[in-house]
Design a protein around this motif. Structure first.
Motif: not given
Ligand SMILES: Cc1cc2nc3c(=O)[nH]c(=O)nc-3n(C[C@H](O)[C@H](O)[C@H](O)COP(=O)(O)OP(=O)(O)OC[C@H]3O[C@@H](n4cnc5c(N)ncnc54)[C@H](O)[C@@H]3O)c2cc1C
Length: 426
Positions: A47-51, A109-112
């Motif tokens: 998972f990755g959000w605009h890293r 939080y997203f990764e969790w």
């Protein structure tokens, strides 16, 4: 050859939008007589959000209450507050008196949350084509696997926008690449940032901090950075009711609304960051060594690359040209919605379009695709129909609830009766 399993839905991409949908599915299945079977395919290895833009002190542009679930289910155990509680930081966060967490904290939080619905996701799976839909779509990945589903939910996010003719290289990037590549940059004498939005301002401040000996030149067409409007009445444009109003409005009203309220999101910067940049410029003026330089009402007209990169900046008011030799150029020139149609092949050709050539989309985010029992839903790319929340987090929790309700409601009657009969006989 074994027949691939059949799912109720396949999600293409697993950013926050489809993550929120996976959670909605998990919560639905916890009590539903007939579970919804779902599989999400994500091209990233995890998972990755605009890293590339997870800058240490950057904050969210949306209230933490607009997390993955709360607007749909305030009692959800997937909320940002549940995350804080499980990490022993709830009371510290409350004392912070802050609606806008750090972006790195929201990423955590997203990764969790993503880890809690891991069973629904396959990472490292890039979807390369879709076909069929009668009744099953066949979804093919780059690795050659085939998945079958009655419904598709495309949540492939944004792609970087570059000015026409602009090219990237080892020393010229879109800001999407920033943290992925910045460690390769050693002692630059000058960096140039193009753009005047939130990302441009963040990158300017970041480079100014990171390279204390470098000059940082910010080039943009506006006279000054413009503040983003997050006042209460304007913010209502992000409400679920705002989506209803926008969807039913005539085309000219839609256009006007987007113009009036573009500065809630586009080419607009947090006022605190604007103040911070201004203080830096002023302080350096006092000290007589200006290394943060603002080229306002200007544009780069030519960029050539040799030993260094040469950026020719033209003033839009006087026409005067300044050549800046730079070690790094960052285009912070925004993003465009990823167009889903190339992925859809022939199905993309069959999608109905409006008089401007844009995809027709139903209120439940379904593409208008006549004569097909299967349905394709869009998360993102619906700004022309559903308004400004299309690519944002603000309405995600509610949107995924609407999409899931539509999928459940549209299940063929046969499926339900089959399940019912099996239960009766069991
Ligand atoms: C730096 C930055 C900060 C932002 N901050 C905010 C904010 O504070 N508040 C806000 O509301 N919005 C913000 N946004 C807007 C942003 O669009 C949303 O936060 C969010 O990313 C939307 O989620 P998404 O899942 O729709 O898209 P994305 O997050 O872009 O996720 C799409 C996913 O699909 C995957 N994918 C793409 N193509 C394929 C394929 N063919 N096969 C498999 N997988 C694929 C991608 O790898 C990606 O993981 C920000 C955007 C940026 C760039």
């Amino acid at each position: 050859m074994p027949v691939p399993p059949e799912f109720d839905l396949i999600g293409v991409g697993f950013g926050p939008s489809n993550l929120a949908l996976a959670i909605a599915v998990a919560e639905h299945n916890a009590t539903a007589a007939t579970p919804v079977t779902a599989q999400f395919l994500e091209r990233q290895p995890r998972f990755g959000w605009h890293r590339g833009m997870l800058l240490e002190d950057a904050t969210m542009q949306v209230s933490f209450l607009k997390d993955l679930v709360t607007m749909r289910n305030p009692a959800s155990t997937f909320s940002f507050l549940s995350y804080l509680h499980s990490h022993g930081r709830l009371v510290d966060f409350i004392n912070h008196k802050n609606l806008f967490p750090l972006r790195i904290e929201f990423h955590d939080y997203f990764e969790w949350a993503a880890a809690k619905v891991d069973d629904q996701v396959s990472y490292g799976h890039e979807v390369v084509s879709v076909r069929g839909g009668d009744p099953f779509f066949e979804v093919r990945t780059a690795g050659g696997e085939v998945y079958r589903a009655r419904n598709l939910v495309v949540g492939t996010g944004l792609r970087p926008n570059l000015p026409e003719g602009a090219e990237t290289s080892d020393r010229i990037w879109h800001n999407q690449q920033l943290l992925h590549r910045i460690d390769d940059v050693r002692d630059p004498a000058r960096c140039v940032v193009v753009g005047a939005g939130q990302s441009a301002a963040e990158v300017t401040a970041f480079l100014h901090d990171r390279f204390p000996a470098a000059e940082v030149c910010s080039v943009f067409a506006r006279y000054g950075y413009s503040p983003s409007d997050d006042s209460s009445f304007a913010n209502r444009i992000f409400d679920p009711d705002g989506v209803d109003a926008f969807y039913s409005a005539p085309e000219d009203v839609k256009r006007r609304l987007m113009t009036y309220h573009a500065n809630t999101n586009y080419s607009a910067v947090d006022i605190d960051l604007i103040d911070d940049l201004y203080k830096r410029v002023y302080r350096e003026k006092v000290q007589g060594k200006s290394r943060l330089r603002i080229f306002n009402t200007s544009r780069p007209v030519d960029i050539t690359e040799d030993e260094t990169v040469c950026v020719t900046v033209e003033s839009l008011t006087t026409g005067e040209k300044t050549v800046l030799e730079a070690d790094l150029v960052v285009y912070a020139t925004g993003y465009l919605s990823a167009d889903p149609t190339p992925l859809l092949g022939d199905l993309g050709q069959r999608c109905r379009r409006d008089e401007h050539g844009r995809l027709r989309v139903e209120r439940d985010y379904r593409l208008v695709l006549p004569d097909l029992p299967g349905a394709i839903y869009l998360q993102g790319g619906t700004e022309h129909t559903h308004g400004i929340t299309s690519s944002l987090l603000s309405n995600t929790a509610v949107r995924v609830g609407e999409i899931l309700a539509s999928i459940v409601d549209r299940r063929p009657a046969l499926d339900w009766s089959d399940e019912y009969v099996v239960k009766e006989w069991a």
